[in-house]
Design an enzyme around this catalytic site. Structure first.
Site, PDB file in Angstrom:
ATOM      1  N   LYS A 181      40.133  19.961  29.830  1.00 14.64           N
ATOM      2  CA  LYS A 181      39.928  21.073  28.900  1.00 14.64           C
ATOM      3  C   LYS A 181      38.869  22.016  29.445  1.00 14.64           C
ATOM      4  O   LYS A 181      37.696  21.662  29.543  1.00 14.64           O
ATOM      5  CB  LYS A 181      39.494  20.594  27.520  1.00 14.64           C
ATOM      6  CG  LYS A 181      39.549  21.731  26.469  1.00 14.64           C
ATOM      7  CD  LYS A 181      38.648  21.503  25.291  1.00 14.64           C
ATOM      8  CE  LYS A 181      37.232  21.950  25.518  1.00 14.64           C
ATOM      9  NZ  LYS A 181      37.084  23.433  25.583  1.00 14.64           N
ATOM     10  N   SER A 234      26.254  21.004  27.456  1.00 17.32           N
ATOM     11  CA  SER A 234      24.958  20.920  26.790  1.00 17.32           C
ATOM     12  C   SER A 234      24.577  19.479  26.474  1.00 17.32           C
ATOM     13  O   SER A 234      25.436  18.612  26.290  1.00 17.32           O
ATOM     14  CB  SER A 234      24.978  21.738  25.499  1.00 17.32           C
ATOM     15  OG  SER A 234      25.769  21.109  24.514  1.00 17.32           O
ATOM     16  N   THR A 235      23.279  19.254  26.375  1.00 17.65           N
ATOM     17  CA  THR A 235      22.784  17.916  26.062  1.00 17.65           C
ATOM     18  C   THR A 235      23.210  17.481  24.660  1.00 17.65           C
ATOM     19  O   THR A 235      23.563  16.311  24.439  1.00 17.65           O
ATOM     20  CB  THR A 235      21.258  17.880  26.191  1.00 17.65           C
ATOM     21  OG1 THR A 235      20.905  18.104  27.568  1.00 17.65           O
ATOM     22  CG2 THR A 235      20.691  16.546  25.751  1.00 17.65           C
ATOM     23  N   GLU A 255      27.009  15.131  32.751  1.00 20.65           N
ATOM     24  CA  GLU A 255      26.082  16.004  33.496  1.00 20.65           C
ATOM     25  C   GLU A 255      25.661  17.085  32.527  1.00 20.65           C
ATOM     26  O   GLU A 255      26.449  17.960  32.161  1.00 20.65           O
ATOM     27  CB  GLU A 255      26.782  16.581  34.738  1.00 20.65           C
ATOM     28  CG  GLU A 255      25.805  17.178  35.750  1.00 20.65           C
ATOM     29  CD  GLU A 255      25.629  18.673  35.593  1.00 20.65           C
ATOM     30  OE1 GLU A 255      24.584  19.065  35.007  1.00 20.65           O
ATOM     31  OE2 GLU A 255      26.487  19.434  36.030  1.00 20.65           O
ATOM     32  N   CYS A 289      22.747  24.609  35.181  1.00 14.20           N
ATOM     33  CA  CYS A 289      22.044  23.472  34.590  1.00 14.20           C
ATOM     34  C   CYS A 289      20.804  23.087  35.391  1.00 14.20           C
ATOM     35  O   CYS A 289      19.791  22.673  34.835  1.00 14.20           O
ATOM     36  CB  CYS A 289      22.974  22.263  34.500  1.00 14.20           C
ATOM     37  SG  CYS A 289      24.375  22.485  33.385  1.00 14.20           S
ATOM     38  N   GLU A 386      15.894  24.726  27.298  1.00 12.32           N
ATOM     39  CA  GLU A 386      16.777  25.328  28.290  1.00 12.32           C
ATOM     40  C   GLU A 386      17.261  26.686  27.784  1.00 12.32           C
ATOM     41  O   GLU A 386      18.015  26.767  26.817  1.00 12.32           O
ATOM     42  CB  GLU A 386      17.969  24.405  28.570  1.00 12.32           C
ATOM     43  CG  GLU A 386      18.826  24.874  29.726  1.00 12.32           C
ATOM     44  CD  GLU A 386      19.957  23.912  30.035  1.00 12.32           C
ATOM     45  OE1 GLU A 386      20.338  23.803  31.215  1.00 12.32           O
ATOM     46  OE2 GLU A 386      20.460  23.263  29.099  1.00 12.32           O
TER      47      GLU A 386
END
Length: 478
Positions: A181, A234-235, A255, A289, A386
């Site tokens: 996706k 994203s985290t 990641e 990132c 971030e």
């Protein structure tokens, strides 16, 4: 079946954007059962195409197609699988200009980055993992390594085609099949890759592509017949995925975000370091990132580094991504631009000093000038969170120990950079920094043979290199 590949039709334009795109399931483009959404050019806000949004039923069809294809693909010899991967790599090179233009139109990044960095590394990954396909027994990942099955892969919008290559190439080399996706805002190069799979005569169902937003990604991750989940993004979403697969036997690699420290010592080659700082944070508009978003500079050279950095930033050109002279393109979406603006305003409100070179931004599209903040402390949100944009926080240090303490004072652990002429200092810092990747006198350098990944809130698992194979093999541990 022969392996002579057909070149792209001569009548094809550099980018042939269709008014609407369906899903790619079982080797064919099909209409989705869900609604549709628009993908736009972030530099102009013009609609590029209508994209089908995959429903849960569509995802189920894609997974079933991948499962059927797995039987034949996994039993095929590594040598035969390698031929397909080599074939895809050659077609990627052949259609490189088309891919680069499409990536820049859909993503907003400068054409010189998509043309000279992204596409060549994409092809290199397929070449590299094609070479591993018949050598898995010699990868040091256990005797008689076997593929996992169906890999569900969800990729971000900052490097759409590159993240596809990082995930698809090792999965196929190991004998897995894929349901991928792409990000909602950048689906076009993934769909062009589907066409390349057809051109390469890849067996139907080996690669399936389902487009959509978060719900589509959740359907892929949560499908009971998906054996492996690979996610870059994203985290917060990564944590949600980890919770979703907890208690299952799915293998997972994540990641996630980063807040990398780029550390400049007083003996560094200043001009070289400045170029590394600029490339570390302003490459791809800071949508990276592992971007060097925190500059830690030794106090004795801080004024000189900042003076040269500001002078260099004044030469950066912001504008049309398709202009080969552009250095900084468009922010990928209005949502991301709002996030960058919000955190920048918070930085000023918390007392940091904001500076950006004089810059005439286009009247339409999503734009943000290259920006630095000085007078930043570790308590500032712009030093902790971030930003994911062209915004650099500058902090100072006196001793190597202080540099290590400040660099490690983050929940992330993806990357770091060290600038010094002393090899012993490089080795010492690399051993102390809690980051998955540490660059020395360079930044943002990637090679398919080199593993990449982080730990802490930057995720777990590795992509690239021999270690990247482990994520797609049973019982393997890199």
């Amino acid at each position: 079946m022969g392996f002579e590949y057909a070149p792209a039709p001569e009548s094809r334009s550099i980018v042939d954007i269709k008014p609407s795109y369906g899903l790619f399931i079982d080797g064919e483009f099909v209409d989705g059962r869900g609604t549709s959404f628009k993908t736009i050019n972030p530099a102009t806000e013009e609609t590029l195409a209508e994209i089908a949004e995959a429903s849960d039923a569509d995802v189920d069809l894609a997974v079933k197609a991948a499962r059927r294809a797995f039987r034949g693909w996994s039993r095929m010899s590594g040598k035969e699988r390698a031929k397909y991967l080599f074939r895809i790599a050659r077609i990627l090179q052949e259609r490189g200009r088309e891919l680069a233009v499409l990536e820049s139109i859909d993503n907003g990044k400068p054409i010189k980055e998509s043309r000279d960095v992204d596409v060549p590394i994409v092809a290199a990954h397929f070449f590299y993992y094609a070479g591993w396909a018949d050598k898995l027994d010699h990868a040091g990942l256990g005797p008689n390594p076997q593929p996992l099955g169906v890999a569900g892969q969800v990729i971000p919008w900052n490097f759409p085609l590159l993240m596809l290559a990082w995930k698809v190439a090792p999965a196929l080399a190991c004998g897995n099949t894929v349901v991928l996706k792409p990000a909602e805002t950048t689906p076009l190069t993934a769909l062009l890759f589907a066409e390349i799979c057809q051109q390469a005569d890849l067996p139907p169902g080996v690669v399936n592509i389902v487009t959509g937003a978060g719900a589509t990604g959740q359907a892929v991750v949560g499908h009971p017949d998906v054996d492996k989940v690979a996610f870059t993004g994203s985290t917060d979403v990564g944590k949600a995925i980890a919770r979703a697969v907890a208690g299952t036997d799915k293998k997972v690699t994540l990641e996630l975000g980063g807040k990398a420290a780029n550390i400049v010592f007083d003996d560094a080659a200043i001009d070289q370091a400045v170029e590394g700082i600029v490339g570390g944070i302003f490459f791809n508009q800071g949508h990276v990132c592992c971007a060097g978003s925190r500059l830690l500079v030794q106090e004795s050279v801080a004024d000189e580094v900042l003076s040269r950095l500001k002078r260099r930033m004044g030469t950066l050109r912001v504008g049309d991504p398709l202009d080969k002279n552009t250095d900084i393109g468009a922010i990928n979406s209005r949502e991301q631009l709002d996030r960058i603006r919000e955190l920048s305003e918070i930085g000023e409100a918390e007392g940091a000093e904001r500076w950006a070179p004089a810059c005439d931004l286009p009247s339409s599209g999503f734009w943000f000038p290259p920006t630095i903040f000085t007078g930043v402390t570790q308590a500032h949100r712009i030093a902790r969170e971030e930003v994911f944009g062209p915004v650099l926080s500058v902090l100072t240090f006196r001793t190597p120990a202080e540099a290590v303490e400040k660099a490690n004072n983050t929940p992330y652990g993806l990357s770091a950079g060290v600038w010094t002429e002393k090899g012993s200092r490089i080795l010492h810092m690399a051993s102390q920094l809690r980051a998955g990747v540490v660059w020395a006198n360079t930044f943002n350098k990637f090679d398919p043979a080199s593993p990449f990944g982080g730990y802490k809130e930057s995720g777990y698992g590795r992509e690239g290199g021999r270690q990247g194979l482990a994520a797609y093999l049973k019982g393997a541990d890199a």
